[in-house]
Enzyme design. Structure first.
Site, PDB file in Angstrom:
ATOM      1  N   VAL A  57      -6.999   4.939 -21.350  1.00 58.88           N
ATOM      2  CA  VAL A  57      -7.081   3.476 -21.296  1.00 58.88           C
ATOM      3  C   VAL A  57      -8.367   3.016 -20.594  1.00 58.88           C
ATOM      4  O   VAL A  57      -8.723   3.536 -19.534  1.00 58.88           O
ATOM      5  CB  VAL A  57      -5.850   2.918 -20.536  1.00 58.88           C
ATOM      6  CG1 VAL A  57      -5.852   1.402 -20.570  1.00 58.88           C
ATOM      7  CG2 VAL A  57      -4.558   3.460 -21.141  1.00 58.88           C
ATOM      8  N   THR A 116      -1.511  16.614  -9.117  1.00 58.39           N
ATOM      9  CA  THR A 116      -0.708  15.511  -8.558  1.00 58.39           C
ATOM     10  C   THR A 116       0.193  14.892  -9.626  1.00 58.39           C
ATOM     11  O   THR A 116       1.318  14.488  -9.335  1.00 58.39           O
ATOM     12  CB  THR A 116      -1.584  14.388  -7.937  1.00 58.39           C
ATOM     13  OG1 THR A 116      -2.319  13.695  -8.962  1.00 58.39           O
ATOM     14  CG2 THR A 116      -2.553  14.928  -6.905  1.00 58.39           C
ATOM     15  N   LYS A 117      -0.301  14.832 -10.856  1.00 59.10           N
ATOM     16  CA  LYS A 117       0.506  14.223 -11.927  1.00 59.10           C
ATOM     17  C   LYS A 117       1.586  15.200 -12.410  1.00 59.10           C
ATOM     18  O   LYS A 117       2.654  14.761 -12.858  1.00 59.10           O
ATOM     19  CB  LYS A 117      -0.391  13.749 -13.073  1.00 59.10           C
ATOM     20  CG  LYS A 117      -1.263  12.549 -12.707  1.00 59.10           C
ATOM     21  CD  LYS A 117      -0.443  11.304 -12.371  1.00 59.10           C
ATOM     22  CE  LYS A 117      -1.309  10.059 -12.185  1.00 59.10           C
ATOM     23  NZ  LYS A 117      -0.544   8.862 -11.828  1.00 59.10           N
ATOM     24  N   PHE A 154     -10.648  10.796  -8.620  1.00 57.79           N
ATOM     25  CA  PHE A 154     -12.081  10.907  -8.376  1.00 57.79           C
ATOM     26  C   PHE A 154     -12.788  11.032  -9.729  1.00 57.79           C
ATOM     27  O   PHE A 154     -12.234  11.632 -10.668  1.00 57.79           O
ATOM     28  CB  PHE A 154     -12.390  12.144  -7.525  1.00 57.79           C
ATOM     29  CG  PHE A 154     -12.078  11.952  -6.062  1.00 57.79           C
ATOM     30  CD1 PHE A 154     -13.092  11.620  -5.168  1.00 57.79           C
ATOM     31  CD2 PHE A 154     -10.783  12.085  -5.587  1.00 57.79           C
ATOM     32  CE1 PHE A 154     -12.817  11.429  -3.816  1.00 57.79           C
ATOM     33  CE2 PHE A 154     -10.493  11.900  -4.241  1.00 57.79           C
ATOM     34  CZ  PHE A 154     -11.504  11.566  -3.356  1.00 57.79           C
ATOM     35  N   LYS A 155     -13.988  10.481  -9.820  1.00 60.03           N
ATOM     36  CA  LYS A 155     -14.774  10.628 -11.050  1.00 60.03           C
ATOM     37  C   LYS A 155     -15.252  12.074 -11.166  1.00 60.03           C
ATOM     38  O   LYS A 155     -15.448  12.767 -10.158  1.00 60.03           O
ATOM     39  CB  LYS A 155     -16.010   9.704 -11.010  1.00 60.03           C
ATOM     40  CG  LYS A 155     -15.682   8.240 -10.785  1.00 60.03           C
ATOM     41  CD  LYS A 155     -15.188   7.565 -12.049  1.00 60.03           C
ATOM     42  CE  LYS A 155     -14.880   6.107 -11.810  1.00 60.03           C
ATOM     43  NZ  LYS A 155     -13.764   5.604 -12.606  1.00 60.03           N
ATOM     44  N   TYR A 192      -6.275  15.929  -9.711  1.00 65.27           N
ATOM     45  CA  TYR A 192      -5.530  14.845 -10.365  1.00 65.27           C
ATOM     46  C   TYR A 192      -4.402  15.431 -11.224  1.00 65.27           C
ATOM     47  O   TYR A 192      -3.267  14.959 -11.182  1.00 65.27           O
ATOM     48  CB  TYR A 192      -6.506  14.032 -11.223  1.00 65.27           C
ATOM     49  CG  TYR A 192      -5.885  12.896 -11.988  1.00 65.27           C
ATOM     50  CD1 TYR A 192      -5.561  11.696 -11.350  1.00 65.27           C
ATOM     51  CD2 TYR A 192      -5.637  13.001 -13.356  1.00 65.27           C
ATOM     52  CE1 TYR A 192      -5.001  10.635 -12.059  1.00 65.27           C
ATOM     53  CE2 TYR A 192      -5.073  11.954 -14.069  1.00 65.27           C
ATOM     54  CZ  TYR A 192      -4.762  10.773 -13.419  1.00 65.27           C
ATOM     55  OH  TYR A 192      -4.199   9.726 -14.121  1.00 65.27           O
ATOM     56  N   GLY A 193      -4.738  16.476 -11.996  1.00 72.77           N
ATOM     57  CA  GLY A 193      -3.733  17.092 -12.870  1.00 72.77           C
ATOM     58  C   GLY A 193      -2.547  17.631 -12.076  1.00 72.77           C
ATOM     59  O   GLY A 193      -1.390  17.436 -12.466  1.00 72.77           O
ATOM     60  N   THR A 220     -10.070   1.362 -18.212  1.00 70.19           N
ATOM     61  CA  THR A 220      -9.881   0.739 -16.896  1.00 70.19           C
ATOM     62  C   THR A 220     -10.990   1.264 -15.997  1.00 70.19           C
ATOM     63  O   THR A 220     -11.783   2.129 -16.397  1.00 70.19           O
ATOM     64  CB  THR A 220      -8.526   1.149 -16.282  1.00 70.19           C
ATOM     65  OG1 THR A 220      -8.538   2.574 -16.105  1.00 70.19           O
ATOM     66  CG2 THR A 220      -7.361   0.744 -17.161  1.00 70.19           C
ATOM     67  N   ASP A 242       0.888  -1.166   0.000  1.00 74.86           N
ATOM     68  CA  ASP A 242       0.000   0.000   0.000  1.00 74.86           C
ATOM     69  C   ASP A 242       0.923   1.212   0.000  1.00 74.86           C
ATOM     70  O   ASP A 242       1.643   1.453   0.978  1.00 74.86           O
ATOM     71  CB  ASP A 242      -0.882  -0.026   1.252  1.00 74.86           C
ATOM     72  CG  ASP A 242      -1.842   1.168   1.309  1.00 74.86           C
ATOM     73  OD1 ASP A 242      -1.632   2.151   0.554  1.00 74.86           O
ATOM     74  OD2 ASP A 242      -2.792   1.120   2.106  1.00 74.86           O
TER      75      ASP A 242
HETATM   76  P1  NAP Z   1      -7.202   1.537 -12.016  1.00 75.55           P
HETATM   77  O1  NAP Z   1      -7.745   0.489 -12.923  1.00 75.55           O
HETATM   78  O2  NAP Z   1      -8.104   2.304 -11.142  1.00 75.55           O
HETATM   79  O3  NAP Z   1      -6.020   0.865 -11.160  1.00 75.55           O
HETATM   80  C1  NAP Z   1      -5.359   1.589 -10.196  1.00 75.55           C
HETATM   81  C2  NAP Z   1      -4.505   0.632  -9.384  1.00 75.55           C
HETATM   82  O4  NAP Z   1      -3.810   1.398  -8.368  1.00 75.55           O
HETATM   83  C3  NAP Z   1      -5.341  -0.413  -8.649  1.00 75.55           C
HETATM   84  O5  NAP Z   1      -4.636  -1.627  -8.622  1.00 75.55           O
HETATM   85  C4  NAP Z   1      -5.439   0.175  -7.257  1.00 75.55           C
HETATM   86  O6  NAP Z   1      -5.663  -0.797  -6.250  1.00 75.55           O
HETATM   87  C5  NAP Z   1      -4.057   0.752  -7.140  1.00 75.55           C
HETATM   88  N1  NAP Z   1      -3.925   1.663  -5.999  1.00 75.55           N
HETATM   89  C6  NAP Z   1      -4.627   2.772  -5.687  1.00 75.55           C
HETATM   90  N2  NAP Z   1      -4.217   3.290  -4.521  1.00 75.55           N
HETATM   91  C7  NAP Z   1      -3.209   2.483  -4.084  1.00 75.55           C
HETATM   92  C8  NAP Z   1      -2.383   2.483  -2.941  1.00 75.55           C
HETATM   93  N3  NAP Z   1      -2.510   3.385  -1.976  1.00 75.55           N
HETATM   94  N4  NAP Z   1      -1.441   1.525  -2.834  1.00 75.55           N
HETATM   95  C9  NAP Z   1      -1.295   0.579  -3.775  1.00 75.55           C
HETATM   96  N5  NAP Z   1      -2.073   0.510  -4.863  1.00 75.55           N
HETATM   97  C10 NAP Z   1      -3.009   1.455  -5.021  1.00 75.55           C
HETATM   98  O7  NAP Z   1      -6.429   2.658 -12.864  1.00 75.55           O
HETATM   99  P2  NAP Z   1      -5.517   2.579 -14.180  1.00 75.55           P
HETATM  100  O8  NAP Z   1      -6.258   3.294 -15.243  1.00 75.55           O
HETATM  101  O9  NAP Z   1      -5.013   1.210 -14.415  1.00 75.55           O
HETATM  102  O10 NAP Z   1      -4.336   3.551 -13.723  1.00 75.55           O
HETATM  103  C11 NAP Z   1      -3.005   3.119 -13.535  1.00 75.55           C
HETATM  104  C12 NAP Z   1      -2.113   4.360 -13.576  1.00 75.55           C
HETATM  105  O11 NAP Z   1      -2.202   4.975 -14.863  1.00 75.55           O
HETATM  106  C13 NAP Z   1      -2.514   5.439 -12.560  1.00 75.55           C
HETATM  107  O12 NAP Z   1      -1.365   6.040 -12.035  1.00 75.55           O
HETATM  108  C14 NAP Z   1      -3.283   6.441 -13.429  1.00 75.55           C
HETATM  109  O13 NAP Z   1      -3.261   7.729 -12.877  1.00 75.55           O
HETATM  110  C15 NAP Z   1      -2.499   6.346 -14.718  1.00 75.55           C
HETATM  111  N6  NAP Z   1      -3.229   6.811 -15.919  1.00 75.55           N
HETATM  112  C16 NAP Z   1      -4.341   6.181 -16.329  1.00 75.55           C
HETATM  113  C17 NAP Z   1      -4.982   6.622 -17.486  1.00 75.55           C
HETATM  114  C18 NAP Z   1      -6.212   5.947 -18.029  1.00 75.55           C
HETATM  115  O14 NAP Z   1      -6.741   6.419 -19.054  1.00 75.55           O
HETATM  116  N7  NAP Z   1      -6.682   4.860 -17.434  1.00 75.55           N
HETATM  117  C19 NAP Z   1      -4.474   7.723 -18.196  1.00 75.55           C
HETATM  118  C20 NAP Z   1      -3.314   8.349 -17.730  1.00 75.55           C
HETATM  119  C21 NAP Z   1      -2.690   7.868 -16.598  1.00 75.55           C
HETATM  120  P3  NAP Z   1      -7.176  -1.172  -5.729  1.00 75.55           P
HETATM  121  O15 NAP Z   1      -7.742  -2.124  -6.743  1.00 75.55           O
HETATM  122  O16 NAP Z   1      -6.914  -1.772  -4.402  1.00 75.55           O
HETATM  123  O17 NAP Z   1      -7.951   0.112  -5.667  1.00 75.55           O
END
Ligand code: NAP
Length: 277
Positions: free
Chosen positions: A231, A197-198, A95-96, A194-195, A233, A63
């Site tokens: 992506v 933090t990134k 957050f959504k 979110y922006g 997800t 975590d």
């Molecule tokens: P996701 O499906 O929501 O997966 C996020 C993952 O992070 C989950 O495994 C979640 O675990 C885990 N997580 C959250 N808080 C955590 C913590 N405190 N410790 C350990 N694990 C934690 O999101 P995703 O789309 O795959 O995103 C992955 C990364 O890509 C993120 O950094 C996101 O900001 C970045 N990203 C995504 C997109 C997109 O379009 N999807 C675009 C740009 C960047 P739980 O299942 O336990 O919640």
């Protein structure tokens, strides 16, 4: 397991992009691949899913919000591998848009995981990175628009080649404080937690790459931030354009940069290309 074995580790890998990164690394990385998740049951279920595909990831709880959990992982890596070859900081939250949680709470919670959690993992694990190691911090393309919406003073600070980690931490804390006091717009921040933090993750990556070159220049370690794309997800929803497998491509490309590669290093990479920001 001996300390000679190579090892790659992905945070937040029980689903989404992190899961797809682990799958790719299991296929392409020479060495052990560790799938980490904050929830052990979700993590082990993910490992079983990959095992059913004939792959053999290992599991460790992590975590990123919990320093004890990070340090337990660090101790495990030191004991079993004597270090770490590839670190992919993928875990993140958002957050959504429709979420009605007050903005200052969204800012605090998102900052805690995306910036401070990622930073804590780096603080504990970067010293373990072995020569020719690779570090990938998953950021987002939203930094481009978010940065444009920052005041010119903030933009200048974030783009500075000499900003220190302490100054960056100060700015990230100030953003959260400013949202609490209702003055974030006046203080030049954009309306996206979110922006911000990134932006923090991306600037942190540049600072860490600089430090890495200064302290361990001969070790040929390459550290970058990247965007996976938009992506499908749980985070981005079903209308996004890329599959998780496609989203994993750029992070995996950076994680597997060949041992003689001289770059990219300290960059923001999207679609396997360096982006100026
Ligand atoms: P996701 O499906 O929501 O997966 C996020 C993952 O992070 C989950 O495994 C979640 O675990 C885990 N997580 C959250 N808080 C955590 C913590 N405190 N410790 C350990 N694990 C934690 O999101 P995703 O789309 O795959 O995103 C992955 C990364 O890509 C993120 O950094 C996101 O900001 C970045 N990203 C995504 C997109 C997109 O379009 N999807 C675009 C740009 C960047 P739980 O299942 O336990 O919640």
């Amino acid at each position: 397991m001996s300390s000679c074995a190579r090892v790659a580790l992905v945070t937040g890998a029980n689903k989404g992009i992190g899961f797809a990164i682990v799958r790719d690394l299991c296929r392409q990385f020479t060495g052990d691949v560790i799938l980490t998740a904050r929830d052990t049951a979700r993590g082990q279920a993910a490992v079983q899913q990959l095992q059913a595909e004939g792959l053999k990831p290992r599991f460790h709880q992590l975590d990123i919000d919990d320093l004890q959990s990070i340090r337990a992982l660090r101790d495990f890596l030191l004991k079993e591998y004597g270090g770490l070859d590839v670190l992919v900081n993928n875990a993140g939250i958002a957050f959504k848009n429709v979420d009605s949680t007050p903005f200052h709470i969204q800012a605090e919670v998102t900052m805690k995981t995306n910036f401070f959690g990622t930073r804590d993992v780096c603080t504990e694990l970067l010293p373990l990175i072995k020569p020719q190691g690779r570090v990938v911090n998953v950021s987002s393309f939203v930094i481009i628009s978010s940065l444009k919406k920052c005041s010119p003073e903030l933009q200048q600070k974030f783009r500075s080649e000499t900003i220190t980690e302490e100054e960056l931490v100060g700015l990230m804390n100030k953003f959260v404080e400013d949202t609490k006091n209702g003055v974030h717009r006046k203080e030049g921040w954009p309306e996206t937690a979110y922006g911000v933090t990134k932006i923090g993750v991306t600037v942190l990556s540049r600072i860490q790459a600089r430090k890495m070159s200064e302290l361990r220049g001969g070790d040929k370690i390459l550290l970058n931030a990247c965007c996976p794309g938009w992506v499908r997800t749980d985070m981005a929803g079903p209308t996004a354009t890329k599959s998780p497998e496609e989203g994993a491509e750029t992070p995996v490309y950076l994680a597997l940069l060949p041992s003689d590669a001289e770059g990219p290093h300290g960059q923001f990479v999207s679609e396997k290309k360096v982006i100026q920001w």
